[in-house]
Write a protein that holds these residues in place. Structure first.
Motif, short mmCIF file in Angstrom:
data_model
loop_
_atom_site.label_atom_id
_atom_site.label_comp_id
_atom_site.label_asym_id
_atom_site.label_seq_id
_atom_site.Cartn_x
_atom_site.Cartn_y
_atom_site.Cartn_z
N PHE A 23 48.54 42.55 40.93
CA PHE A 23 47.69 41.69 40.17
C PHE A 23 48.51 40.79 38.96
O PHE A 23 47.64 40.00 38.55
N ARG A 24 49.24 41.22 38.42
CA ARG A 24 49.99 40.83 37.43
C ARG A 24 50.43 39.41 37.62
O ARG A 24 50.57 38.64 36.81
N PHE A 25 51.00 39.03 39.10
CA PHE A 25 51.59 37.76 39.28
C PHE A 25 50.45 36.65 39.85
O PHE A 25 50.59 35.66 40.18
N LEU A 26 49.04 37.13 39.90
CA LEU A 26 48.01 36.32 40.01
C LEU A 26 47.93 35.26 38.98
O LEU A 26 47.79 35.49 37.71
N TRP A 29 42.51 34.56 36.04
CA TRP A 29 42.06 35.94 35.26
C TRP A 29 41.00 36.67 35.90
O TRP A 29 41.40 38.12 35.83
N TRP A 30 40.17 36.17 36.74
CA TRP A 30 39.14 36.93 37.37
C TRP A 30 39.76 37.80 38.44
O TRP A 30 39.49 39.01 38.60
N ALA A 31 40.79 37.46 39.27
CA ALA A 31 41.43 38.00 40.16
C ALA A 31 42.23 39.09 39.50
O ALA A 31 42.51 40.17 40.17
N SER A 32 42.81 38.86 38.54
CA SER A 32 43.57 39.86 37.71
C SER A 32 42.96 40.95 37.49
O SER A 32 43.46 42.05 37.29
N ASN A 33 41.63 40.90 36.96
CA ASN A 33 40.73 42.02 36.51
C ASN A 33 39.85 42.33 37.53
O ASN A 33 38.83 43.22 37.02
N THR A 34 39.98 42.38 38.70
CA THR A 34 39.27 42.79 39.80
C THR A 34 39.18 44.40 39.67
O THR A 34 37.96 44.73 39.70
N ILE A 35 40.35 45.21 39.51
CA ILE A 35 40.02 46.49 39.40
C ILE A 35 39.40 46.92 38.11
O ILE A 35 38.50 47.92 38.29
#
Length: 73
Positions: A23-26, A29-35
């Motif tokens: 997720f760091r390389f996406l 912002w929304w995709a990075s904070n999915t978890i």
């Protein structure tokens, strides 16, 4: 003793936090904070369930509401 702490470091860095590297390389912002959003939703559902259970027991008057909970008080 230092190998013990290096083992703990290896467990967290290479095993437990490995999904976060993806997720760091996406770019989003929304995709990075999915978890984090998934954890928030699960915690919110658990809180709503717990409050419902507390209301059920409160409505049935099953809780001991005496002033002192222990005989030595």
């Amino acid at each position: 003793m230092s190998k013990f702490f290096y083992g703990i470091e290896d467990l967290f860095v290479n095993v437990l936090f490995a999904p976060y590297d993806f997720f760091r390389f996406l770019e989003s912002w929304w995709a990075s904070n999915t978890i984090n959003w998934i954890f928030f939703v699960v915690g919110f559902i658990a809180m709503i369930y717990w409050m419902g259970q507390l209301k059920i027991f409160n409505d049935n008057n099953e809780e001991d509401k005496t002033i002192s909970s222990h005989s030595y008080l």
